[in-house]
Design a protein around this motif. Structure first.
Motif, PDB file in Angstrom:
ATOM      1  N   GLY A   1      19.267  55.068  39.424  1.00  0.00           N
ATOM      2  CA  GLY A   1      20.142  54.175  40.170  1.00  0.00           C
ATOM      3  C   GLY A   1      21.136  53.500  39.246  1.00  0.00           C
ATOM      4  O   GLY A   1      21.008  53.510  38.026  1.00  0.00           O
ATOM      5  N   SER A   2      22.147  52.921  39.856  1.00  0.00           N
ATOM      6  CA  SER A   2      23.162  52.228  39.069  1.00  0.00           C
ATOM      7  C   SER A   2      22.601  50.894  38.570  1.00  0.00           C
ATOM      8  O   SER A   2      21.634  50.379  39.128  1.00  0.00           O
ATOM      9  CB  SER A   2      24.410  51.993  39.918  1.00  0.00           C
ATOM     10  N   PRO A   3      23.212  50.335  37.533  1.00  0.00           N
ATOM     11  CA  PRO A   3      22.719  49.038  37.034  1.00  0.00           C
ATOM     12  C   PRO A   3      22.729  47.935  38.098  1.00  0.00           C
ATOM     13  O   PRO A   3      21.822  47.113  38.131  1.00  0.00           O
ATOM     14  CB  PRO A   3      23.676  48.704  35.889  1.00  0.00           C
ATOM     15  N   SER A   4      23.729  47.936  38.978  1.00  0.00           N
ATOM     16  CA  SER A   4      23.754  46.897  40.020  1.00  0.00           C
ATOM     17  C   SER A   4      22.600  47.089  41.001  1.00  0.00           C
ATOM     18  O   SER A   4      22.007  46.104  41.467  1.00  0.00           O
ATOM     19  CB  SER A   4      25.090  46.903  40.756  1.00  0.00           C
ATOM     20  N   ASN A   5      22.243  48.324  41.318  1.00  0.00           N
ATOM     21  CA  ASN A   5      21.089  48.575  42.187  1.00  0.00           C
ATOM     22  C   ASN A   5      19.794  48.141  41.510  1.00  0.00           C
ATOM     23  O   ASN A   5      18.892  47.616  42.172  1.00  0.00           O
ATOM     24  CB  ASN A   5      20.987  50.052  42.555  1.00  0.00           C
ATOM     25  N   GLN A   6      19.692  48.362  40.208  1.00  0.00           N
ATOM     26  CA  GLN A   6      18.494  47.959  39.477  1.00  0.00           C
ATOM     27  C   GLN A   6      18.337  46.444  39.490  1.00  0.00           C
ATOM     28  O   GLN A   6      17.248  45.920  39.724  1.00  0.00           O
ATOM     29  CB  GLN A   6      18.554  48.475  38.045  1.00  0.00           C
ATOM     30  N   ILE A   7      19.425  45.731  39.257  1.00  0.00           N
ATOM     31  CA  ILE A   7      19.373  44.270  39.245  1.00  0.00           C
ATOM     32  C   ILE A   7      19.011  43.742  40.632  1.00  0.00           C
ATOM     33  O   ILE A   7      18.199  42.834  40.774  1.00  0.00           O
ATOM     34  CB  ILE A   7      20.707  43.678  38.751  1.00  0.00           C
ATOM     35  N   PHE A   8      19.609  44.334  41.667  1.00  0.00           N
ATOM     36  CA  PHE A   8      19.283  43.916  43.032  1.00  0.00           C
ATOM     37  C   PHE A   8      17.810  44.173  43.345  1.00  0.00           C
ATOM     38  O   PHE A   8      17.134  43.353  43.944  1.00  0.00           O
ATOM     39  CB  PHE A   8      20.159  44.647  44.046  1.00  0.00           C
TER      40      PHE A   8
ATOM     41  N   GLY B   1      15.649  41.583  41.593  1.00  0.00           N
ATOM     42  CA  GLY B   1      15.752  40.292  42.283  1.00  0.00           C
ATOM     43  C   GLY B   1      15.020  40.274  43.607  1.00  0.00           C
ATOM     44  O   GLY B   1      14.314  39.318  43.932  1.00  0.00           O
ATOM     45  N   ALA B   2      15.155  41.354  44.389  1.00  0.00           N
ATOM     46  CA  ALA B   2      14.485  41.428  45.683  1.00  0.00           C
ATOM     47  C   ALA B   2      12.966  41.485  45.491  1.00  0.00           C
ATOM     48  O   ALA B   2      12.221  40.807  46.210  1.00  0.00           O
ATOM     49  CB  ALA B   2      14.970  42.646  46.456  1.00  0.00           C
ATOM     50  N   GLY B   3      12.506  42.264  44.536  1.00  0.00           N
ATOM     51  CA  GLY B   3      11.073  42.352  44.267  1.00  0.00           C
ATOM     52  C   GLY B   3      10.495  41.027  43.808  1.00  0.00           C
ATOM     53  O   GLY B   3       9.405  40.629  44.232  1.00  0.00           O
ATOM     54  N   THR B   4      11.232  40.338  42.956  1.00  0.00           N
ATOM     55  CA  THR B   4      10.772  39.032  42.479  1.00  0.00           C
ATOM     56  C   THR B   4      10.708  38.028  43.610  1.00  0.00           C
ATOM     57  O   THR B   4       9.770  37.224  43.690  1.00  0.00           O
ATOM     58  CB  THR B   4      11.716  38.519  41.366  1.00  0.00           C
ATOM     59  N   THR B   5      11.686  38.078  44.507  1.00  0.00           N
ATOM     60  CA  THR B   5      11.692  37.165  45.644  1.00  0.00           C
ATOM     61  C   THR B   5      10.518  37.433  46.578  1.00  0.00           C
ATOM     62  O   THR B   5       9.870  36.488  47.048  1.00  0.00           O
ATOM     63  CB  THR B   5      13.023  37.310  46.421  1.00  0.00           C
ATOM     64  N   ILE B   6      10.241  38.703  46.823  1.00  0.00           N
ATOM     65  CA  ILE B   6       9.118  39.043  47.702  1.00  0.00           C
ATOM     66  C   ILE B   6       7.799  38.609  47.097  1.00  0.00           C
ATOM     67  O   ILE B   6       6.946  38.021  47.764  1.00  0.00           O
ATOM     68  CB  ILE B   6       9.128  40.559  48.012  1.00  0.00           C
TER      69      ILE B   6
END
Length: 42
Positions: free
Chosen positions: A25-32, A35-40
């Motif tokens: 995946g692209s770096p922006s997808n990795q960062i997203f 972040g989403a995993g950490t939030t969950i």
């Protein structure tokens, strides 16, 4: 034992870029995804 438990989040956060790099995946997808995993989890 408490020290090991205290260091687990730091180890997980440090290993996360290696894991996401293997998945792809692209770096922006990795960062997203991180972040989403950490939030969950939080």
């Amino acid at each position: 034992m408490n020290l090991i438990i205290a260091l687990l989040p730091a180890l997980g956060w440090g290993l996360m870029p290696l894991i996401t790099g293997k998945v792809g995946g692209s770096p922006s997808n990795q960062i997203f995804g991180i972040g989403a995993g950490t939030t969950i989890i939080g």
